[in-house]
Design an enzyme around this catalytic site. Sequence first.
Site, PDB file in Angstrom:
ATOM      1  N   SER A  59       0.829  -1.209   0.000  1.00 42.09           N
ATOM      2  CA  SER A  59       0.000   0.000   0.000  1.00 42.09           C
ATOM      3  C   SER A  59       0.858   1.250   0.000  1.00 42.09           C
ATOM      4  CB  SER A  59      -0.899   0.010   1.242  1.00 42.09           C
ATOM      5  OG  SER A  59      -1.544   1.272   1.357  1.00 42.09           O
TER       6      SER A  59
ATOM      7  N   TYR B  65      -1.573   0.730  10.080  1.00 42.87           N
ATOM      8  CA  TYR B  65      -1.810  -0.018   8.835  1.00 42.87           C
ATOM      9  C   TYR B  65      -0.571   0.089   7.934  1.00 42.87           C
ATOM     10  CZ  TYR B  65      -3.523  -0.928   4.121  1.00 42.87           C
ATOM     11  OH  TYR B  65      -3.670  -1.396   2.836  1.00 42.87           O
TER      12      TYR B  65
ATOM     13  N   LYS C   4       2.331  -2.844   6.594  1.00 43.67           N
ATOM     14  CA  LYS C   4       2.686  -3.077   5.183  1.00 43.67           C
ATOM     15  C   LYS C   4       4.195  -2.914   4.991  1.00 43.67           C
ATOM     16  CE  LYS C   4      -1.386  -4.001   3.468  1.00 43.67           C
ATOM     17  NZ  LYS C   4      -1.705  -5.310   2.878  1.00 43.67           N
TER      18      LYS C   4
HETATM   19  C1  WQD Z   1      -9.698   9.271   0.844  1.00 44.73           C
HETATM   20  C2  WQD Z   1      -9.886  10.750   1.112  1.00 44.73           C
HETATM   21  C3  WQD Z   1     -10.146  11.242   3.447  1.00 44.73           C
HETATM   22  C4  WQD Z   1     -14.024   9.291   3.963  1.00 44.73           C
HETATM   23  C5  WQD Z   1      -7.144   4.272   2.416  1.00 44.73           C
HETATM   24  C6  WQD Z   1      -6.289   3.364   3.255  1.00 44.73           C
HETATM   25  C7  WQD Z   1      -6.200   2.042   2.666  1.00 44.73           C
HETATM   26  C8  WQD Z   1      -5.750   2.101   1.241  1.00 44.73           C
HETATM   27  C9  WQD Z   1      -6.301   3.276   0.481  1.00 44.73           C
HETATM   28  C10 WQD Z   1      -5.225  -0.018   0.305  1.00 44.73           C
HETATM   29  C11 WQD Z   1      -9.104  11.205   2.339  1.00 44.73           C
HETATM   30  C12 WQD Z   1     -11.406  11.604   2.655  1.00 44.73           C
HETATM   31  C13 WQD Z   1     -12.848   9.750   3.398  1.00 44.73           C
HETATM   32  C14 WQD Z   1     -14.995  10.208   4.420  1.00 44.73           C
HETATM   33  C15 WQD Z   1     -13.580  12.011   3.705  1.00 44.73           C
HETATM   34  N1  WQD Z   1      -6.184   0.921   0.600  1.00 44.73           N
HETATM   35  N2  WQD Z   1     -12.639  11.090   3.270  1.00 44.73           N
HETATM   36  N3  WQD Z   1     -14.738  11.543   4.271  1.00 44.73           N
HETATM   37  O1  WQD Z   1      -7.389   7.089   3.786  1.00 44.73           O
HETATM   38  O2  WQD Z   1      -6.576   7.828   1.463  1.00 44.73           O
HETATM   39  O3  WQD Z   1      -6.457   5.465   2.151  1.00 44.73           O
HETATM   40  O4  WQD Z   1      -7.445   3.695   1.157  1.00 44.73           O
HETATM   41  O5  WQD Z   1      -4.115   0.005   0.668  1.00 44.73           O
HETATM   42  O6  WQD Z   1      -7.473   1.477   2.791  1.00 44.73           O
HETATM   43  O7  WQD Z   1      -4.989   3.831   3.350  1.00 44.73           O
HETATM   44  O8  WQD Z   1      -8.666   6.479   1.675  1.00 44.73           O
HETATM   45  O9  WQD Z   1     -11.014   6.578   0.999  1.00 44.73           O
HETATM   46  O10 WQD Z   1     -10.459   6.611   3.487  1.00 44.73           O
HETATM   47  O11 WQD Z   1      -9.954   8.596   2.089  1.00 44.73           O
HETATM   48  O12 WQD Z   1     -13.378  13.238   3.596  1.00 44.73           O
HETATM   49  O13 WQD Z   1     -16.106   9.854   4.963  1.00 44.73           O
HETATM   50  O14 WQD Z   1     -11.259  10.991   1.396  1.00 44.73           O
HETATM   51  O15 WQD Z   1      -9.860  12.233   4.429  1.00 44.73           O
HETATM   52  O16 WQD Z   1      -8.648  12.517   2.102  1.00 44.73           O
HETATM   53  P1  WQD Z   1      -7.241   6.823   2.333  1.00 44.73           P
HETATM   54  P2  WQD Z   1     -10.103   7.009   2.095  1.00 44.73           P
END
Ligand code: WQD
Length: 361
Positions: free
Chosen positions: A147, A171, A175
């Site tokens: 990741s 997490y 990784k």
């Molecule tokens: C994306 C953006 C949030 C939800 C995750 C994990 C891991 C990885 C990739 C595989 C961010 C914003 C989110 C919400 C929001 N997968 N957000 N409101 O945290 O970048 O990464 O996915 O390895 O699972 O690392 O992904 O989709 O949670 O967030 O504003 O209700 O959307 O702050 O900027 P993230 P995400």
Amino acid sequence: MMVEERLSLRVHSCRFMSQLLVTGGAGFVGSHTCLALLQANHRLVVLDNYVNSSADSLERVCDLVGLKDRDALKVVQGDVRSPDDLNRVFQLSDKPIEAVLHFAGLKAVGESISSPLHYWDINVTGTRCLLQAMQSYGCKTIVFSSSATLYGSPKTLPITENSLVDPTNTYGNTKAAVERLLRDLVASEDSWRVACLRYFNPVGAHPSGTIGESPQGIPNNLFPVITKVALGQIDKLKIFGGDWPTEDGTAVRDYIHVMDLAEGHCFALELLQREDPQLLVMNLGTGTGYSVLEVVKAFEKACGVNVPYEIINRRPGDVACTIADPTLAQKKLGWRTKFSLDAMCLHSWSWQKDNPNGYIN
Ligand code: WQD
């Protein structure tokens, strides 16, 4: 040309129709990769404990592929930490398992911060147990689901494979730890073939809307929250932070369509089987970043729906911006992402509309 067509074209040039083990194969990325692997005429054994997935996803994969020989996809409900379960899968297939694609693991950033022991047990101990079983059965080819979270808050953009590995959450730490274990293994025995694929943000669904992302309970990730808001199951999207150092103040991510990601796994496996033992570490992203607000606007426009939102405080563990430099994977694998942000929105919406409660457990 549709991904399936391109993949099947590529398949005919693929000389290795192998017996594979796919851990976590019933999950979001795992199920889409099983689809691509079956289309490439591989035979699979899937090991999954269904803690964050459903057997229904694999039933639908078989239907999508039009699988006639159901022995081409055998499923074992079990745990990668269990030597008995691992022995079962390695002894199940009539042909020896030639390679493993390892998806089984936990991946919620927030949850990982509050449950480090659980995350280190599943993600790190689980992988160690798997590698020990592989070694004892003489299987030394593995594609590991890593990741981009292990980069933490990048110092420069876009992020290359040589960028500093500096996770900001548990997490990401797990990784990074598994990658170090794999590096040690390759250094200790020159017969291992290893690919660590560092995903950016996997989103979307198979264009048919038949398989997709089906998080248990309240979703953590942006896309499933947006689709549930659009469906009316959640009243509004809470955007975590409007004061990030980005163009519109909301955080930027490199979203990659899960079908592109699945294809990247097939190409990485093919390369490992074709070439000498080696350790490959590659970013799988598009090289383009979108802010949360840009995703919301694209989703509303592409799907003709409204996504009400409220900007609130930042989420612990989040970073301002992550964007991949995908040139290494493009060069080594001849792999390029094909699906646009609009397609990611349309396909995730099509999956959610047709499956308001996800898979039937
Ligand atoms: C994306 C953006 C949030 C939800 C995750 C994990 C891991 C990885 C990739 C595989 C961010 C914003 C989110 C919400 C929001 N997968 N957000 N409101 O945290 O970048 O990464 O996915 O390895 O699972 O690392 O992904 O989709 O949670 O967030 O504003 O209700 O959307 O702050 O900027 P993230 P995400």
